[in-house]
Write a protein that holds these residues in place. Sequence first.
Motif, PDB file in Angstrom:
ATOM      1  N   LEU A  87      33.127  33.567  40.396  1.00 10.23           N
ATOM      2  CA  LEU A  87      33.461  33.245  41.782  1.00 10.23           C
ATOM      3  C   LEU A  87      32.661  32.077  42.347  1.00 10.23           C
ATOM      4  CD1 LEU A  87      34.101  36.792  43.287  1.00 10.23           C
ATOM      5  CD2 LEU A  87      35.748  35.063  42.521  1.00 10.23           C
ATOM      6  N   SER A 127      49.177  34.956  38.802  1.00  5.97           N
ATOM      7  CA  SER A 127      47.852  35.340  39.286  1.00  5.97           C
ATOM      8  C   SER A 127      46.925  35.505  38.091  1.00  5.97           C
ATOM      9  CB  SER A 127      47.919  36.659  40.062  1.00  5.97           C
ATOM     10  OG  SER A 127      48.604  36.463  41.258  1.00  5.97           O
ATOM     11  N   SER A 156      45.725  29.398  46.615  1.00  8.17           N
ATOM     12  CA  SER A 156      45.215  30.016  47.831  1.00  8.17           C
ATOM     13  C   SER A 156      43.697  30.100  47.757  1.00  8.17           C
ATOM     14  CB  SER A 156      45.802  31.425  47.985  1.00  8.17           C
ATOM     15  OG  SER A 156      45.229  32.067  49.106  1.00  8.17           O
ATOM     16  N   ASP A 157      43.075  30.050  48.924  1.00  8.93           N
ATOM     17  CA  ASP A 157      41.622  30.243  48.991  1.00  8.93           C
ATOM     18  C   ASP A 157      41.272  31.728  48.936  1.00  8.93           C
ATOM     19  OD1 ASP A 157      41.171  27.539  49.222  1.00  8.93           O
ATOM     20  OD2 ASP A 157      41.184  27.578  51.422  1.00  8.93           O
ATOM     21  N   LEU A 158      42.299  32.572  49.012  1.00 12.06           N
ATOM     22  CA  LEU A 158      42.105  34.016  49.002  1.00 12.06           C
ATOM     23  C   LEU A 158      42.478  34.582  47.643  1.00 12.06           C
ATOM     24  CD1 LEU A 158      43.747  34.808  52.448  1.00 12.06           C
ATOM     25  CD2 LEU A 158      41.320  34.459  51.962  1.00 12.06           C
ATOM     26  N   ALA A 159      41.743  35.589  47.209  1.00 10.95           N
ATOM     27  CA  ALA A 159      42.055  36.293  45.968  1.00 10.95           C
ATOM     28  C   ALA A 159      42.332  37.747  46.312  1.00 10.95           C
ATOM     29  CB  ALA A 159      40.892  36.187  44.986  1.00 10.95           C
ATOM     30  N   VAL A 160      43.021  38.444  45.423  1.00  9.07           N
ATOM     31  CA  VAL A 160      43.388  39.834  45.653  1.00  9.07           C
ATOM     32  C   VAL A 160      42.542  40.736  44.777  1.00  9.07           C
ATOM     33  CG1 VAL A 160      45.265  41.515  45.445  1.00  9.07           C
ATOM     34  CG2 VAL A 160      45.748  39.191  46.230  1.00  9.07           C
ATOM     35  N   VAL A 189      43.623  35.564  41.223  1.00  5.14           N
ATOM     36  CA  VAL A 189      43.676  34.272  41.895  1.00  5.14           C
ATOM     37  C   VAL A 189      45.030  33.628  41.604  1.00  5.14           C
ATOM     38  CG1 VAL A 189      42.576  32.017  42.108  1.00  5.14           C
ATOM     39  CG2 VAL A 189      41.181  34.029  41.586  1.00  5.14           C
ATOM     40  N   VAL A 197      39.265  39.920  40.151  1.00  8.57           N
ATOM     41  CA  VAL A 197      40.052  39.468  41.290  1.00  8.57           C
ATOM     42  C   VAL A 197      41.237  38.691  40.740  1.00  8.57           C
ATOM     43  CG1 VAL A 197      38.122  39.422  42.904  1.00  8.57           C
ATOM     44  CG2 VAL A 197      38.645  37.386  41.576  1.00  8.57           C
TER      45      VAL A 197
END
Length: 166
Positions: free
Chosen positions: A51, A43, A87-91, A101, A99
């Motif tokens: 972003l 990540s 992923s298109d999502l980040a945490v 990724v 974030v």
Amino acid sequence: ARTGTTLGHHPFYGTTPCGTVGPHMPAPSEASSSLKWIHCKFSMQLSPAHLADVRAGIGEQLGNSMLRYNTSLGGVALMFDRLAIKSDLAVISSDAPVVFVPIEVRLLVFAPEVGQRMEATVLRHGSDHLALLAHGLVNVTIPHRTAAADATAGDAPAGGSGEDGG
């Protein structure tokens, strides 16, 4: 090899499980066996400022980490390719201003083994060290005691630091 190992925290890599890329990778020649392709999955810590263009932000951070010794990789990352955002999502974690990724990337790492012999250009022969340039990119320093014995034999072993400038 580094297959299945978890690497320590690094400002660009975070906690990084990496493994050596399989047989589909080009095998390094004997002269360049200090070069290794390493496939990493981790990540990436990314500033919210990136972003709008996540791939460019990741590329910039990876680029900034090239040509510097990284203890987690056990060598100097020279280049990267095959960057994939997983992923298109980040945490967003706790109160961290970044974030996370998930990505995969292939790194070309200069990571000679202790005692390995390799070709390099002699840059300087100081009173206490031998300064070399390996693969036209990486500075290698060999302490005088080792350098004197191997220089008379016509070969110099791999070793020393990849970032000290010699």
